[in-house]
Design a protein around this motif. Structure first.
Motif, PDB file in Angstrom:
ATOM      1  N   PHE A  94       2.932  11.430  -9.034  1.00 28.97           N
ATOM      2  CA  PHE A  94       3.059  10.451  -7.913  1.00 28.97           C
ATOM      3  C   PHE A  94       2.697  11.882  -6.998  1.00 28.97           C
ATOM      4  CE2 PHE A  94       6.316   8.860 -10.776  1.00 28.97           C
ATOM      5  CZ  PHE A  94       5.801   7.595 -10.585  1.00 28.97           C
ATOM      6  N   VAL A 101       2.433   3.996   6.200  1.00 30.96           N
ATOM      7  CA  VAL A 101       2.961   3.487   5.026  1.00 30.96           C
ATOM      8  C   VAL A 101       3.366   4.876   4.886  1.00 30.96           C
ATOM      9  CG1 VAL A 101       0.953   1.637   5.279  1.00 30.96           C
ATOM     10  CG2 VAL A 101       0.549   3.961   3.970  1.00 30.96           C
ATOM     11  N   GLU A 102       3.089   6.397   5.059  1.00 30.05           N
ATOM     12  CA  GLU A 102       3.125   7.340   4.633  1.00 30.05           C
ATOM     13  C   GLU A 102       4.931   7.345   4.144  1.00 30.05           C
ATOM     14  OE1 GLU A 102       1.072  10.333   5.605  1.00 30.05           O
ATOM     15  OE2 GLU A 102      -1.008  10.415   4.107  1.00 30.05           O
ATOM     16  N   LEU A 162       5.844   5.529   1.688  1.00 33.28           N
ATOM     17  CA  LEU A 162       5.947   5.381   0.476  1.00 33.28           C
ATOM     18  C   LEU A 162       6.688   6.638  -0.678  1.00 33.28           C
ATOM     19  CD1 LEU A 162       1.573   6.046   0.368  1.00 33.28           C
ATOM     20  CD2 LEU A 162       3.544   3.835  -0.654  1.00 33.28           C
ATOM     21  N   THR A 167       9.845   5.958  -0.728  1.00 36.16           N
ATOM     22  CA  THR A 167      10.271   5.204  -2.574  1.00 36.16           C
ATOM     23  C   THR A 167      10.093   3.108  -2.228  1.00 36.16           C
ATOM     24  OG1 THR A 167      11.914   5.070  -3.131  1.00 36.16           O
ATOM     25  CG2 THR A 167      10.121   6.550  -3.897  1.00 36.16           C
ATOM     26  N   ARG A 168       9.846   3.635  -0.946  1.00 29.13           N
ATOM     27  CA  ARG A 168      10.710   1.689  -0.274  1.00 29.13           C
ATOM     28  C   ARG A 168       9.005   0.607  -0.358  1.00 29.13           C
ATOM     29  NH1 ARG A 168      12.632  -0.601   5.504  1.00 29.13           N
ATOM     30  NH2 ARG A 168      13.149  -2.710   5.172  1.00 29.13           N
ATOM     31  N   SER A 169       9.575   0.005  -1.380  1.00 33.39           N
ATOM     32  CA  SER A 169       8.711  -1.586  -1.668  1.00 33.39           C
ATOM     33  C   SER A 169       8.090  -2.177  -0.787  1.00 33.39           C
ATOM     34  CB  SER A 169       8.921  -2.939  -2.248  1.00 33.39           C
ATOM     35  OG  SER A 169       9.576  -1.593  -3.466  1.00 33.39           O
ATOM     36  N   PHE A 194      -4.984   4.646  -0.807  1.00 29.60           N
ATOM     37  CA  PHE A 194      -3.527   4.174  -1.800  1.00 29.60           C
ATOM     38  C   PHE A 194      -3.863   3.054  -2.811  1.00 29.60           C
ATOM     39  CE2 PHE A 194      -4.149   5.187   2.985  1.00 29.60           C
ATOM     40  CZ  PHE A 194      -3.176   6.390   3.071  1.00 29.60           C
ATOM     41  N   ASP A 200      -1.532   2.386  -4.758  1.00 26.65           N
ATOM     42  CA  ASP A 200      -0.119   1.832  -4.981  1.00 26.65           C
ATOM     43  C   ASP A 200       0.613   0.546  -3.592  1.00 26.65           C
ATOM     44  OD1 ASP A 200       0.369   3.295  -6.949  1.00 26.65           O
ATOM     45  OD2 ASP A 200       1.210   5.259  -5.897  1.00 26.65           O
ATOM     46  N   VAL A 201      -0.573   0.350  -2.922  1.00 29.16           N
ATOM     47  CA  VAL A 201      -0.630  -0.506  -1.840  1.00 29.16           C
ATOM     48  C   VAL A 201      -0.539  -1.621  -1.932  1.00 29.16           C
ATOM     49  CG1 VAL A 201      -0.417  -0.868   0.638  1.00 29.16           C
ATOM     50  CG2 VAL A 201       0.320   1.239  -0.227  1.00 29.16           C
TER      51      VAL A 201
END
Length: 707
Positions: free
Chosen positions: A451, A632-633, A636, A639-641, A662, A664-665
């Motif tokens: 991560f 979005v950072e 992230l 750790t919010r979805s 990104f 994971d987005v």
């Protein structure tokens, strides 16, 4: 194989039809008078059955190999008791005719085995009864009782161990089910054996009572009904009674030995003779016994002619065993074939596994079986869990040591491409900065390989201090396993191929045959199904509910859509599946949206270059990524979805752009969100962006100036 299958079927059918007939014969022996010839045949069959049971018991590697033994023991005991009833009737009715009146088998046991002296026979029978009832049966019954108690007490612990191994990925669901059935059968077996031992004990007592009835009844009938003298009646009836008791007691003794051998058996890959032979094959014990016998034979009062030869036999056996051990040790290993330098094997130019983990020499202890192989255990669990999540079988991970790597470095490759590389220290722990530290600890600064979080490598002795300071501490095998897990998830599309698509369709045929028939090959070719699945996996959409995906494809088959259009159309039909991978069903979906002005520019860029892989101008793309990062950072890091929502027109192109920075987005369209799903806007991207590329024939400068 066909012949074996037929034989097993014949045996099963014969068993089903023979068992009821055998039970009827048992009842008939008890109530219907039979001739001495039938008695002789039945007694021989009884001895044969007892020997068969004993041989099967001695050949079993573990008690469950003869799981039918309690029932077989019951049937054999009933058969013997039925013979006792039938023989008692013959002895009492025809005993006055002589010792041959009850058949040749009883006569042989009554005269030949005991020399015609019924007093000797009576003592022989009593000795057999003592051996059977007091020694063998009582000991076997006690072992059965203790084994049943311990087996039942250990049952919950064994069940929990199976569940733990299943959760850790050490067992497949099928293996766990088989293990549960095995321990359940084991508990039932020992419980049944505890009760079956009572049959053996009751049979021995019944034999003693039947002998008493035969003797007393024979003397009364011989003297008062047939006019024999007391000595004549005693000689005839007692001889017959003892012969009858012995012919029943010997099979009973064989069954008792079989029962004792089964309940005292310890699981082993060998049968009983092989297990005993392997444990008595040490030359040292034979030589030691030979030495003791030799010293004993030197005592003047001892029979040297017997003890000294026995000592010599022990020395000879020990010498032969030592020679055999030396010969085995001296046998050279088969020499490996000298490789032909001009021959090139396929293994030298291709990798058998799509996933590969290469480790430096210092990381070998992480996969060493002597140290528990902590990393290998985690990799097995990762494969099992990812296979469930992704919806297809993740191929095995090949772990190899590479001397060209630095000692603490590992490298992850998927489909031949290196997707991850970092270093870990097997004798240290990784302390991750949780962002809420009480104090700081000393250590070697680094970045978490999965991560990218700030972290420290610390000694194992400082683990408790780091936890108290607010760090999240993980061991090296967890670091590598987590990195491997993330790498496989990010490269799942590279692992999926045509064979995997065929496996999905085959599984669909087993449960939904009509759906599978309409999907392939009539509706879609196998390569097209594989291509669609790979496109979904690229954006981390799992295939575990392939039925929904197949139904969407079948519903869209009449529209003749292109590849990218089909992917977008399928995504819209399985939107609920996509959204539930982001947030649970009961939670609202946090979304990051674009302002109307920005979204118009994005849509215009895609319409101007509909076939382009990257329709956005470079400056515009950089500005979009920058503003998305600013939005979005924070999400992230917490750790919010969430999901980045765009119009269906530009979703695919925007997803490719965002995924490069990104990964994971999740980028979804408005049409993929179910109508019943609540949303929560957590950020809006609305800053000005540079001019988009519209092609040389369609300048958009005036429109951009207006915006």
């Amino acid at each position: 194989m066909t012949a074996g299958f037929d034989l097993r079927n014949i045996g099963r059918i014969a068993g089903v039809s023979a068992l009821p007939a055998a039970m009827l014969i048992l009842v008939a022996l008890m109530v219907i008078p039979v001739s001495p010839l039938i008695l002789d045949i039945s007694f021989v069959a009884n001895i044969m059955i007892s020997l068969l049971i004993l041989m099967v018991a001695l050949q079993a590697s573990k008690p469950l190999d003869f799981s039918a033994f309690p029932t077989v023991l019951l049937l054999a005991t009933l058969f013997r008791l039925a013979l006792n009833v039938a023989s008692t009737r013959v002895v009492l009715v025809h005993g006055h005719e002589g010792t041959a009146a009850a058949g040749h088998v009883i006569e042989a046991f009554g005269q030949v085995l005991i020399g015609g002296d019924y007093v000797v026979g009576l003592f022989v029978f009593v000795v057999l009864m003592i051996i059977n009832l007091i020694v063998i049966t009582k000991g076997a019954g006690r072992v059965s009782e203790v084994s049943a108690r311990f087996t039942l007490d250990a049952l919950p612990g064994k069940q929990m161990a199976i569940d733990a191994d299943l959760n850790a990925g050490l067992l497949t669901p099928e293996e766990a089910k088989a293990r549960r059935i095995e321990i359940g059968t084991e508990a039932d077996f020992y419980g049944s054996m505890d009760g079956a031992s009572k049959f053996v004990k009751g049979d021995a007592v019944a034999g003693l009572l039947i002998l008493f009835v035969n003797i007393v009844g024979g003397l009364i009938l011989g003297v008062f009904s047939h006019g024999l003298s007391l000595s004549e009646a005693g000689s005839t009836y007692i001889t017959l009674a003892i012969g009858d008791a012995l012919v029943a007691q010997i099979p009973a003794l064989l069954l008792s030995i079989a029962a004792a051998a089964i309940v005292t058996r310890v699981a082993s890959p060998f049968d009983l003779s092989g297990q005993i032979g392997s444990q008595f094959a040490s030359p040292h014990i034979w030589i030691a016994v030979g030495g003791i016998l030799f010293i004993l034979g030197l005592v003047p009062a001892m029979p040297q002619l017997l003890i000294l030869p026995a000592s010599a036999v022990c020395f000879l056996i020990g010498w032969q065993l030592r020679r055999a051990e030396a010969a085995v040790a001296a046998t050279p290993e088969p020499a490996a074939a000298t490789p032909d330098p001009s021959r090139i094997e396929w293994a030298e130019v291709s990798e058998a596994s799509a996933c590969q983990l290469e480790i430096g020499y210092a990381l070998v202890p992480l996969v060493d079986e002597r140290k528990g192989s902590p990393l290998m255990t985690r990799i097995t669990g990762i494969r099992r869990q990812l296979s469930k999540e992704l919806g297809f079988v993740v191929p095995p991970v090949k772990v190899t040591d590479d001397l060209s790597l630095p000692g603490n470095v590992y490298r992850i490759s998927v489909a031949g491409v290196i997707v991850g590389e970092d270093e870990v220290f097997p004798n240290e722990m990784l302390a991750l900065d949780s962002g809420d530290l009480v104090t700081r600890v000393a250590g070697r600064a680094c970045k978490d390989p999965t991560f990218g979080l700030d972290a420290l490598w610390i000694p194992k002795a400082a683990q408790n201090d780091a936890i108290a300071a607010g760090y999240t501490v993980v061991d090296p095998s967890t670091v590598v396993a987590t990195h491997l897990n993330n790498s496989i998830v990010g490269s799942a599309a590279e692992l999926f191929g045509i064979d995997d698509a065929q496996a999905l369709i085959d599984n669909l045929k087993a449960h939904y045959p009509q759906l599978a028939q309409n999907l392939s090959p009539q509706g879609y070719s196998l390569p097209r199904v594989a291509s669609l699945c790979k496109s979904l996996l690229v954006e981390r959409v799992p295939l575990r509910d392939f039925r929904k995906i197949a139904e969407a494809m079948v519903a869209l088959s009449a529209q003749q859509l292109g590849e990218s259009e089909l992917v977008e159309a399928v995504r819209q039909r399985i939107g609920a599946l996509i959204v539930q991978t982001i947030v649970p069903s009961r939670m609202p979906l946090p979304v990051v949206t674009f302002s109307p002005e920005v979204e118009v520019l994005l849509n215009q860029a895609v319409r101007a270059n509909p076939a382009a892989e990257w329709p956005f101008e470079h400056g515009m793309a950089m500005k979009i990524v920058e503003q998305i990062g600013q939005a979005v950072e924070p999400l992230l890091l917490s750790t919010r979805s969430f999901a980045l929502v765009a119009s269906p027109i530009c979703r695919s192109a925007l997803s490719r752009l965002v995924r490069a920075t990104f990964p994971d987005v999740a980028v979804i369209s408005y049409l993929e969100i179910p109508a019943t799903k609540q949303t929560e806007i957590v950020a809006t991207i609305g800053a000005e962006v540079p001019r988009l590329a519209t092609g040389p024939d369609a300048p958009m400068e005036d429109h951009l100036n207006e915006n």
